[in-house]
Design an enzyme around this catalytic site. Structure first.
Site, PDB file in Angstrom:
ATOM      1  N   HIS A 244       0.876  -1.110   0.001  1.00  0.00           N
ATOM      2  CA  HIS A 244      -0.137   0.184  -0.028  1.00  0.00           C
ATOM      3  C   HIS A 244       0.926   1.152  -0.017  1.00  0.00           C
ATOM      4  CE1 HIS A 244      -3.141   2.851   0.963  1.00  0.00           C
ATOM      5  NE2 HIS A 244      -4.096   2.048   0.536  1.00  0.00           N
TER       6      HIS A 244
ATOM      7  N   ASP B 135      -8.014  -5.740   0.098  1.00  0.00           N
ATOM      8  CA  ASP B 135      -8.472  -6.271  -1.171  1.00  0.00           C
ATOM      9  C   ASP B 135      -7.953  -7.835  -0.967  1.00  0.00           C
ATOM     10  OD1 ASP B 135      -9.706  -4.448  -2.771  1.00  0.00           O
ATOM     11  OD2 ASP B 135      -7.885  -3.517  -2.932  1.00  0.00           O
TER      12      ASP B 135
HETATM   13  N1  CMC Z   1       4.173  -7.389  -5.007  1.00  0.00           N
HETATM   14  C1  CMC Z   1       5.714  -7.402  -5.041  1.00  0.00           C
HETATM   15  N2  CMC Z   1       6.450  -6.378  -4.849  1.00  0.00           N
HETATM   16  C2  CMC Z   1       5.714  -5.405  -4.613  1.00  0.00           C
HETATM   17  C3  CMC Z   1       4.522  -5.128  -4.340  1.00  0.00           C
HETATM   18  C4  CMC Z   1       3.708  -6.057  -4.512  1.00  0.00           C
HETATM   19  N3  CMC Z   1       2.149  -6.189  -4.285  1.00  0.00           N
HETATM   20  N4  CMC Z   1       3.889  -3.837  -4.050  1.00  0.00           N
HETATM   21  C5  CMC Z   1       5.224  -3.278  -4.035  1.00  0.00           C
HETATM   22  N5  CMC Z   1       6.100  -3.948  -4.264  1.00  0.00           N
HETATM   23  C6  CMC Z   1       7.558  -3.675  -4.434  1.00  0.00           C
HETATM   24  C7  CMC Z   1       8.105  -2.885  -5.577  1.00  0.00           C
HETATM   25  O1  CMC Z   1       8.257  -3.805  -6.466  1.00  0.00           O
HETATM   26  C8  CMC Z   1       9.032  -2.146  -5.134  1.00  0.00           C
HETATM   27  O2  CMC Z   1      10.280  -2.778  -4.873  1.00  0.00           O
HETATM   28  P1  CMC Z   1      11.638  -1.843  -5.165  1.00  0.00           P
HETATM   29  O3  CMC Z   1      11.796  -1.118  -4.115  1.00  0.00           O
HETATM   30  O4  CMC Z   1      12.668  -3.117  -5.168  1.00  0.00           O
HETATM   31  O5  CMC Z   1      11.447  -1.408  -6.469  1.00  0.00           O
HETATM   32  C9  CMC Z   1       8.666  -1.544  -3.517  1.00  0.00           C
HETATM   33  O6  CMC Z   1       7.984  -2.682  -3.067  1.00  0.00           O
HETATM   34  C10 CMC Z   1       7.724  -0.225  -3.645  1.00  0.00           C
HETATM   35  O7  CMC Z   1       6.698  -0.206  -4.309  1.00  0.00           O
HETATM   36  P2  CMC Z   1       6.175   0.848  -5.293  1.00  0.00           P
HETATM   37  O8  CMC Z   1       5.173   0.172  -6.495  1.00  0.00           O
HETATM   38  O9  CMC Z   1       7.131   1.956  -5.274  1.00  0.00           O
HETATM   39  O10 CMC Z   1       4.830   1.022  -4.050  1.00  0.00           O
HETATM   40  P3  CMC Z   1       3.725   1.916  -4.530  1.00  0.00           P
HETATM   41  O11 CMC Z   1       3.358   2.793  -3.180  1.00  0.00           O
HETATM   42  O12 CMC Z   1       3.944   2.850  -5.580  1.00  0.00           O
HETATM   43  O13 CMC Z   1       2.391   1.088  -4.808  1.00  0.00           O
HETATM   44  C11 CMC Z   1       0.629  -0.248  -4.662  1.00  0.00           C
HETATM   45  C12 CMC Z   1       1.218   0.593  -3.808  1.00  0.00           C
HETATM   46  C13 CMC Z   1      -0.519  -0.738  -3.897  1.00  0.00           C
HETATM   47  C14 CMC Z   1       0.425   0.200  -6.052  1.00  0.00           C
HETATM   48  C15 CMC Z   1       1.508  -1.605  -4.713  1.00  0.00           C
HETATM   49  O14 CMC Z   1       1.919  -2.265  -3.462  1.00  0.00           O
HETATM   50  C16 CMC Z   1       0.835  -2.794  -5.757  1.00  0.00           C
HETATM   51  O15 CMC Z   1       0.936  -2.693  -6.800  1.00  0.00           O
HETATM   52  N6  CMC Z   1       0.198  -3.697  -4.900  1.00  0.00           N
HETATM   53  C17 CMC Z   1      -0.499  -4.642  -5.577  1.00  0.00           C
HETATM   54  C18 CMC Z   1      -2.037  -4.116  -5.862  1.00  0.00           C
HETATM   55  C19 CMC Z   1      -3.131  -3.977  -4.918  1.00  0.00           C
HETATM   56  O16 CMC Z   1      -3.176  -4.924  -3.910  1.00  0.00           O
HETATM   57  N7  CMC Z   1      -3.695  -2.815  -4.789  1.00  0.00           N
HETATM   58  C20 CMC Z   1      -4.696  -2.391  -3.874  1.00  0.00           C
HETATM   59  C21 CMC Z   1      -4.197  -1.299  -2.845  1.00  0.00           C
HETATM   60  S1  CMC Z   1      -5.426  -1.314  -1.428  1.00  0.00           S
HETATM   61  C22 CMC Z   1      -6.900  -0.652  -2.166  1.00  0.00           C
HETATM   62  C23 CMC Z   1      -6.721   0.587  -2.379  1.00  0.00           C
HETATM   63  O17 CMC Z   1      -6.702   1.698  -1.359  1.00  0.00           O
HETATM   64  O18 CMC Z   1      -6.629   1.074  -3.636  1.00  0.00           O
END
Ligand code: CMC
Length: 434
Positions: free
Chosen positions: A311, A368
């Site tokens: 998240h 989720d």
């Molecule tokens: N699986 C594997 N690795 C992950 C994941 C994941 N679900 N989420 C983040 N990472 C890793 C990412 O690869 C990165 O690694 P590195 O630092 O080595 O490059 C690090 O963690 C930070 O990731 P980010 O993409 O910069 O984080 P963000 O804050 O931009 O993304 C997120 C947040 C929710 C989009 C992401 O965690 C994600 O895609 N999760 C899966 C989709 C999901 O479950 N979404 C629902 C969110 S809750 C409902 C809502 O409120 O919308």
């Protein structure tokens, strides 16, 4: 409010000093006010993805992502999930205080009596192919709904605000009706209207699954779990869809148009589409005979994402996921069917929570992860999962639009950019290009 004894932040560019005011929220969150920064320095602040940008001040929802805290209008989410219900909490989120019994009764009644859908709008369902995703249908229908209520969707801010109470109950009622109708049209089933005596979620299950002359038996425990699920989705400060609602509304657009855009923003698998993506992921894991460990390895190499994990704001266990984890077992126990995907989900959770990759990045299950499993147990079709999220989030969008729209001197949202394209001075006519 200043941030303790700090009044301003000093920024030095090219030896010149600039003082930017510092202020503080009611929970101690600190901000540097950069509103005049470009005018004074010629510089903008760059923040791709807005991870460090406050787009507004807000009195609706508070999140402390480090501590795993979520509050609506000051009330902890755990208290509301245990003692309130979706409609009462929706009132709280929209109006900023808990209703008395008369206010709650009126609110409920207005939601009930606004369930009817104009015949013209109903006919619009026929314009979508059966393969249409229900989020595309919902977004289009919510925007079209405004056309059937011109007095509520005037794009005259004063008038739209004067009619706000009516618009709020119309939207909370009709999002449920449109959601159920889109499913029933796809199935070729007749439309079912809500009944007096059923609460919001009992009626939704009735409108989804009853047949003429044969009402579905709505188990109160199941309706309660759905109610808690909607309550947990009510609001979540300036996420992708809520920011979209405020952004669209900031240009003066009415509430119908703004929430219609919110549905589109919510649809993506990284946001509200994640509940659907979780089930697709668990199904893929089960089909390949994996116990979850191979999928986790792929997630660590960046080949796939572990859907329902991570998240932007929570760097601790998502408090909504904690509550839903418990509810998940209740649903599975009540319905008496052990879902094999639930076992895989638990294994995946164990593997990921004990893995250094996920620990280092503070990746915990989010709301989720469990909502997908619950909705599947309730018999909700997979592509309707994000629609349920939208139903839950509707009162939050309504509250956020109202807060934005009623702020005196509110500005249109218009971020800047850093241009990285070319600069070509002379146009080359077609003949000379070949
Ligand atoms: N699986 C594997 N690795 C992950 C994941 C994941 N679900 N989420 C983040 N990472 C890793 C990412 O690869 C990165 O690694 P590195 O630092 O080595 O490059 C690090 O963690 C930070 O990731 P980010 O993409 O910069 O984080 P963000 O804050 O931009 O993304 C997120 C947040 C929710 C989009 C992401 O965690 C994600 O895609 N999760 C899966 C989709 C999901 O479950 N979404 C629902 C969110 S809750 C409902 C809502 O409120 O919308």
């Amino acid at each position: 409010m200043s941030a303790g004894n700090i009044e301003s932040a000093k920024i030095i560019i090219d030896g010149k000093e600039y003082l930017a005011p510092v202020f503080c929220g009611s929970e101690g969150e600190r901000a540097i006010d950069m509103m005049k920064f470009r005018a004074q320095t010629g510089y903008i602040t760059y923040d791709d993805g807005y991870g460090n940008t406050g787009s507004c001040t807000s009195g609706i929802t508070f999140i402390d992502g480090e501590k795993g805290i979520l509050r609506y209008r000051g009330y902890p989410i755990e208290e509301l999930a245990a003692r309130s219900n979706f409609i009462e909490s929706a009132y709280l989120v929209i109006y900023g205080r808990l209703p008395n019994s008369k206010e709650l009764e009126d609110f409920r009644n207005n939601i009930l009596v606004n369930a009817g859908i104009h015949e013209g709008l109903r006919n619009s369902f026929a314009g979508f192919p059966p393969s249409a995703h229900p989020m595309a249908v919902l977004s289009a229908m919510l925007n079209a709904l405004g056309c059937y209520h011109p007095e509520l969707s005037s794009n005259n801010r004063k008038q739209d605000l004067e009619n706000f109470d009516k618009t709020a109950t119309v939207l909370i009622s009709k999002v449920r009706a449109l959601a159920a109708m889109s499913y029933r049209f796809r199935q070729g089933f007749p439309v079912i209207y809500p009944k007096r005596g059923y609460n919001y979620c009992e009626n939704f299950l009735h409108m989804m699954f009853s047949m003429p002359g044969e009402d579905t038996q709505v188990h109160p425990d199941i309706a309660k779990v759905l109610d808690i699920l909607l309550l947990l989705h009510l609001d979540h400060e300036q996420n992708c869809s809520t920011s979209t609602v405020r952004m669209v509304g900031s240009g003066g657009a009415n509430l119908f148009a703004s929430v219609s855009a919110g549905v589109c923003a919510l649809w993506g698998p990284m946001h509200g589409g994640a509940n659907q993506a979780v089930i697709e992921m668990l199904t893929e894991i089960e089909a390949t005979g994996d116990d979850g460990s191979k999928f986790v390895q792929r997630a660590k190499t960046g080949e796939v994402r572990l859907m329902g994990f991570g998240h932007r704001v929570y760097k601790n266990y998502d408090p909504r996921a904690k509550i839903l984890r418990e509810q998940c077992h209740k649903v599975v126990d009540t319905l008496g069917a052990g879902d094999p995907l639930l076992k895989i989900a638990h294994r995946l959770e164990d593997i990921a929570l004990n893995d250094e990759y996920f620990q280092k990045r503070n990746l915990y299950p989010n709301v989720d992860f469990y909502s997908g499993i619950i909705l599947r147990a309730l018999g909700i079709p997979l592509n309707m999962f994000p629609v349920i999220f939208a139903m839950g989030r509707m009162p939050g969008w309504i509250a956020q639009w109202h807060e934005m729209a009623s702020r005196p001197g509110g500005k249109i949202h218009r971020p800047r950019q850093i241009y990285t394209g070319e600069c070509i001075k002379k146009f080359v006519p077609l003949m000379e290009r070949e």
